[in-house]
Design a protein around this motif. Structure first.
Motif, short mmCIF file in Angstrom:
data_model
loop_
_atom_site.label_atom_id
_atom_site.label_comp_id
_atom_site.label_asym_id
_atom_site.label_seq_id
_atom_site.Cartn_x
_atom_site.Cartn_y
_atom_site.Cartn_z
N UNK A 135 51.81 48.78 22.57
CA UNK A 135 50.69 47.85 22.39
C UNK A 135 49.48 48.57 21.77
N UNK A 136 49.74 49.59 20.97
CA UNK A 136 48.62 50.36 20.42
C UNK A 136 47.88 49.62 19.32
N UNK A 137 48.43 48.51 18.84
CA UNK A 137 47.68 47.68 17.89
C UNK A 137 46.46 47.06 18.57
N UNK A 138 46.53 46.91 19.90
CA UNK A 138 45.39 46.42 20.69
C UNK A 138 44.61 47.59 21.29
N UNK A 139 45.33 48.60 21.78
CA UNK A 139 44.71 49.66 22.58
C UNK A 139 44.18 50.83 21.75
N UNK A 140 44.64 50.98 20.51
CA UNK A 140 44.11 52.04 19.65
C UNK A 140 44.78 53.38 19.89
N UNK A 141 44.03 54.47 19.69
CA UNK A 141 44.57 55.82 19.85
C UNK A 141 44.88 56.09 21.32
N UNK A 142 45.87 56.97 21.54
CA UNK A 142 46.30 57.30 22.89
C UNK A 142 46.31 58.80 23.05
N UNK A 143 45.59 59.30 24.05
CA UNK A 143 45.61 60.72 24.39
C UNK A 143 46.18 60.87 25.80
N UNK A 144 47.13 61.78 25.95
CA UNK A 144 47.69 62.10 27.27
C UNK A 144 47.17 63.49 27.65
N UNK A 145 46.56 63.59 28.83
CA UNK A 145 45.94 64.85 29.23
C UNK A 145 46.34 65.22 30.64
N UNK A 146 46.67 66.48 30.83
CA UNK A 146 46.95 67.00 32.17
C UNK A 146 46.73 68.50 32.18
N UNK A 147 46.89 69.11 33.34
CA UNK A 147 46.74 70.55 33.45
C UNK A 147 47.81 71.28 32.64
N UNK A 148 49.02 70.66 32.52
CA UNK A 148 50.14 71.27 31.80
C UNK A 148 50.41 70.46 30.53
N UNK A 149 49.92 70.97 29.40
CA UNK A 149 50.01 70.22 28.16
C UNK A 149 51.47 70.03 27.72
N UNK A 150 52.33 70.96 28.08
CA UNK A 150 53.74 70.87 27.71
C UNK A 150 54.37 69.59 28.25
N UNK A 151 53.97 69.19 29.45
CA UNK A 151 54.49 67.95 30.02
C UNK A 151 54.02 66.73 29.22
N UNK A 152 52.80 66.77 28.76
CA UNK A 152 52.27 65.68 27.93
C UNK A 152 53.06 65.58 26.64
N UNK A 153 53.35 66.73 26.03
CA UNK A 153 54.08 66.74 24.77
C UNK A 153 55.50 66.23 24.94
N UNK A 154 56.10 66.49 26.11
CA UNK A 154 57.45 65.97 26.37
C UNK A 154 57.44 64.45 26.44
N UNK A 155 56.37 63.87 26.99
CA UNK A 155 56.25 62.42 27.02
C UNK A 155 56.11 61.87 25.60
N UNK A 156 55.30 62.53 24.80
CA UNK A 156 55.12 62.10 23.40
C UNK A 156 56.45 62.14 22.65
N UNK A 157 57.22 63.19 22.88
CA UNK A 157 58.54 63.27 22.24
C UNK A 157 59.42 62.09 22.63
N UNK A 158 59.36 61.69 23.89
CA UNK A 158 60.14 60.54 24.36
C UNK A 158 59.68 59.25 23.69
N UNK A 159 58.37 59.06 23.59
CA UNK A 159 57.83 57.85 22.93
C UNK A 159 58.28 57.78 21.48
#
Length: 419
Positions: A24-48
């Protein structure tokens, strides 16, 4: 219109939130995922990206590293990413620091669980009054939209209570919230979300009966209920977040929460508790180091997000509500069925994370459009439930309603203590 979403956290629920925000990013715009462990965020992005869920490829999907207990770092991150909506799905310990950052930056705040302090477990009710509600006036003065507990339970079940009060009942006597997982992950023992937070729930049972708080022993009151689709299963009286706001905002005599547990789960949990492994209090080792048993146990158990492949079966979460309409007695069961395997096929997740992760995205869409951008702090039952439920119907979490369902008649619950 609000735009750009910052997701705090990179666990199983954040995984689902990211997938649905991307859809739904046509409504929500840019998406940033942030946590203490950036590698986990990047794994989510890879899945998306692997599932091709980024609807508008011109919008950004990216990660950042942040310590969510550091308010100044969060303020900088919100400003730097130009995020106007913050979905906090980190550990419950970070809620107040993320909320403070949103108050300072003007961003919409939402979370899926009540705030906790690491050294305080099951404080006296109502829990929201200990931390969140103390910031209500500041949110109102600064026009900050803060939506508390917008997962499934709390979250969707709160909206169902509001819907029942609005459309189905003139008076409500009892609300029984029932949550069962009839699925199988194939592991000897595991929790479906953060075990540290999960086990902290099972210390005391604070429940709302006859318009007062009543204390009960954990796993001491059992009922068997014939659920739609998943069949007859045991549920145990439990304390839970949503009772603490519903008792204030919904006019009902009794509001209780019940969770399903199998004999194997209860036996293992009992052993772990009896030998001290579910304790949050530090212990000293022979070499002088201190460890927290609960954190050691968390490290030993399977990561909840790792359970998704091969998970089979379904969940059922519902509200059994009894009251009157037009001077006639009425009973309804409002519920959702969610399938583990279907969740994995869609977003590479299991159903527990899916049911918790989809609702905050629906709320973010409503906030972005202005429907729920209310400029003050609210619990979900204080909002109009209709657009939320209608949106969830299209996003993978449809609501079903049964008139005159299978009867649910709990035993008389004696009070160990009341406040």
């Amino acid at each position: 219109m609000r735009k750009n979403v910052l997701i705090i956290g990179a666990g199983g629920v954040a995984h689902v939130v990211a997938h649905k925000c991307a859809m739904y990013n046509d409504v929500l715009g840019d998406i940033c995922i942030a946590s203490r462990t950036r590698q986990k965020c990047d794994a989510i992005i890879e899945s998306v990206l692997r599932k091709n869920h980024l609807r508008d490829s011109s919008k950004k999907l990216y990660s950042r590293e942040v310590n969510a207990l550091d308010i100044s770092s969060l303020i900088h991150l919100i400003k730097d990413t130009e995020s106007e909506i913050v979905i906090n799905v980190g550990q419950a310990y970070v809620n107040m620091s993320v909320l403070e950052a949103c108050i300072e930056t003007g961003a919409v705040y939402m979370d899926t669980a009540i705030h906790e302090e690491p050294d305080k477990v099951c404080e006296n009710p109502p829990w929201y009054a200990n931390y969140e509600w103390k910031r209500k006036e500041r949110c109102r003065e600064k026009g900050i939209t803060a939506i508390l507990g917008i997962g499934f339970d709390p979250g969707v079940v709160n909206a169902w209570c509001a819907l029942a009060q609005k459309d189905y009942f003139d008076t409500i006597d009892t609300i029984d919230i029932l949550d069962v997982n009839a699925g199988s992950h194939g592991k000897y023992f595991a929790t479906n979300f953060d075990p540290e937070i999960n086990f902290r729930e099972f210390r005391k049972v604070w429940t709302w009966i006859n318009r007062k708080w009543v204390l009960q022993k954990v796993h001491s009151v059992r009922m068997d209920y014939d659920f739609p689709v998943v069949g007859r299963l045991p549920v145990y009286l439990n304390g839970h977040d949503e009772l603490h706001s519903l008792s204030k905002n919904i006019d009902a005599n009794s509001i209780r929460f019940w969770m399903g547990f199998g004999d194997h789960y209860l036996n293992v949990f009992s052993v772990l508790t009896n030998i001290g492994l579910t304790s949050e209090k530090p212990v000293k080792l022979d070499d002088g180091r201190e460890v927290v048993p609960l954190k050691v146990l968390k490290a030993l158990l399977p990561d909840p997000s790792s359970l998704a492949p091969g998970y089979t079966g379904k969940t059922c979460i519902g509200n059994f509500i009894r009251g009157t309409k037009g001077h006639e007695q009425r009973e309804i069961f409002i519920y959702n069925i969610c399938d583990h395997a279907e969740c994995y096929r869609e977003v590479e997740s299991q159903a527990i994370s899916y049911t918790a992760g989809v609702p905050p995205v629906a709320a973010a869409i409503l906030a972005a459009r202005g429907d729920w951008d209310v400029k003050h702090m609210v619990n979900v039952e204080e909002l109009d439930p209709t657009p939320f439920i209608e949106l969830l119907n299209t996003m993978g979490l449809p609501t079903e309603i049964i008139e005159t369902p299978a009867p649910f008649t709990p035993p008389v619950i004696e009070s160990l203590e009341s406040v």
